[in-house]
Design an enzyme around this catalytic site. Sequence first.
Site, PDB file in Angstrom:
ATOM      1  N   CYS A  87       5.755  28.146 -43.837  1.00  0.00           N
ATOM      2  CA  CYS A  87       6.265  29.121 -42.859  1.00  0.00           C
ATOM      3  C   CYS A  87       5.665  30.518 -42.875  1.00  0.00           C
ATOM      4  O   CYS A  87       5.617  31.167 -43.884  1.00  0.00           O
ATOM      5  CB  CYS A  87       7.817  29.342 -43.090  1.00  0.00           C
ATOM      6  SG  CYS A  87       8.705  30.317 -41.868  1.00  0.00           S
ATOM      7  N   ARG A 118       8.393  34.295 -42.408  1.00  0.00           N
ATOM      8  CA  ARG A 118       9.408  34.632 -43.453  1.00  0.00           C
ATOM      9  C   ARG A 118       9.826  35.937 -43.695  1.00  0.00           C
ATOM     10  O   ARG A 118      10.568  36.263 -44.518  1.00  0.00           O
ATOM     11  CB  ARG A 118       8.925  34.267 -45.068  1.00  0.00           C
ATOM     12  CG  ARG A 118       8.682  32.577 -44.980  1.00  0.00           C
ATOM     13  CD  ARG A 118       8.036  32.259 -46.538  1.00  0.00           C
ATOM     14  NE  ARG A 118       6.591  31.684 -46.415  1.00  0.00           N
ATOM     15  CZ  ARG A 118       5.957  31.821 -47.526  1.00  0.00           C
ATOM     16  NH1 ARG A 118       6.463  31.725 -48.700  1.00  0.00           N
ATOM     17  NH2 ARG A 118       4.688  31.253 -47.289  1.00  0.00           N
ATOM     18  N   TRP A 153      12.736  31.075 -34.805  1.00  0.00           N
ATOM     19  CA  TRP A 153      12.416  31.374 -33.148  1.00  0.00           C
ATOM     20  C   TRP A 153      10.972  30.855 -33.189  1.00  0.00           C
ATOM     21  O   TRP A 153      10.080  30.765 -34.258  1.00  0.00           O
ATOM     22  CB  TRP A 153      12.394  32.682 -32.700  1.00  0.00           C
ATOM     23  CG  TRP A 153      11.654  33.744 -33.318  1.00  0.00           C
ATOM     24  CD1 TRP A 153      10.541  34.135 -33.337  1.00  0.00           C
ATOM     25  CD2 TRP A 153      12.452  34.663 -34.352  1.00  0.00           C
ATOM     26  NE1 TRP A 153      10.232  35.162 -34.291  1.00  0.00           N
ATOM     27  CE2 TRP A 153      11.503  35.526 -34.617  1.00  0.00           C
ATOM     28  CE3 TRP A 153      13.860  34.700 -34.844  1.00  0.00           C
ATOM     29  CZ2 TRP A 153      11.778  36.246 -35.626  1.00  0.00           C
ATOM     30  CZ3 TRP A 153      14.132  35.978 -35.439  1.00  0.00           C
ATOM     31  CH2 TRP A 153      13.387  36.619 -36.091  1.00  0.00           C
ATOM     32  N   GLU A 188       2.683  27.085 -31.473  1.00  0.00           N
ATOM     33  CA  GLU A 188       3.375  25.756 -31.855  1.00  0.00           C
ATOM     34  C   GLU A 188       3.637  24.843 -30.471  1.00  0.00           C
ATOM     35  O   GLU A 188       3.709  23.823 -30.403  1.00  0.00           O
ATOM     36  CB  GLU A 188       4.866  26.060 -32.510  1.00  0.00           C
ATOM     37  CG  GLU A 188       4.857  26.639 -33.795  1.00  0.00           C
ATOM     38  CD  GLU A 188       6.277  26.764 -34.431  1.00  0.00           C
ATOM     39  OE1 GLU A 188       6.670  25.753 -35.038  1.00  0.00           O
ATOM     40  OE2 GLU A 188       6.740  28.155 -34.394  1.00  0.00           O
TER      41      GLU A 188
END
Length: 367
Positions: free
Chosen positions: A65, A68, A231, A236
């Site tokens: 991720c 973070r 979110w 992506e």
Amino acid sequence: MPASAPQPDQTQQTEALDFLHLYHTETGRPGLRQRQAEVYRGHLTLSTEELTFGARVAWRNSTRCVGRLPWQTLRVNDLRHVTDHDEVFAHLLAHLRGALNGGRILPTMSVFGPGVRIHNDQLIRYAGYRQPDGTVIGDPQNTDLTDHLRRLGWAGGPGTRFDVLPLAIESHGQVRLFELPADAAHEVHITHPDCPAIGKLGLRWHALPVISNLTLEVAGQSFQAAPFNGWYLQTEIAARNLSDEDRYDQLPAVAAALGLDTASRRSLWVDRALLELNVAVLHSFDQAGVRIADHHAVTRQFRHFEALEARAGRPVQGRWSWLVPPMAPATTPLWDRRYDDREVRPNFTPQPPAWRAARPGVCPFHP
């Protein structure tokens, strides 16, 4: 210890003790020795405060991720007392609506009780319908999930490219299907600020990414139903979900809408189409008032996260191939960085898809 009390193995005990030390060290809360004694007696029930801290640290430790930085803001719904199918679904709807927050998305996790599992890998997914000629209507990534849900009794949707799949909720070995109402699966229609033809492609994407196929591992305990969301990062959606050839494969259509010559990739039509699709996704989410990150801002924020962690004396684990965006990676501050990709706990572990070992009428949980 009563004969019926569960005896944790050494690994679980070590993880529990390590977690309690981390919790009390970082929060300054008293009572560490008392909590350690409970571990040695063979049973530790996490308080809501401990569970919340563990979930937040699991996000902090997530090597894949890049977003973070706001880990301390994660809201955790402690629903360990909830195992009934209808109650689970009601809380999932509350999660979807509350986390969306009118577009001002709030990072949220809902932790359910033992025996609960969600078969969908995200709460909102689009169907992938296999066709006799081998093509797929919808999202090819979700063909196996779609087939699984149909075996469980789903009749299928209208048959569009963006049919929202129902949720398969398992509790104590029994599986039930639940349809998501439209307001819980909020979608954003994709348009472009300068190219109306892109808006006519009929593309859209759901606003909230709620991951539901990872097990939360805290203090030697595993929580199989712990869906959570942040979110979206625009790449992506635009650089992967809508662009990958084994997903929606929309770059040729976007190039046509832009009037680009696609005879040769040497013209860089792929790159130009990719750029404009990213522009379209950012524009569309902004117009809809739905929070979304861009790859330049989020990578700068990650460097800030690294600085804060260094100040706190904590190393940052990361998987470079996931942290660097799939678009213009060399322009981001992570391009020349290297990271230790070891997994440390608290953290999340992947679950194998439920359909891999499902038997007719039975969908057992496989840890």
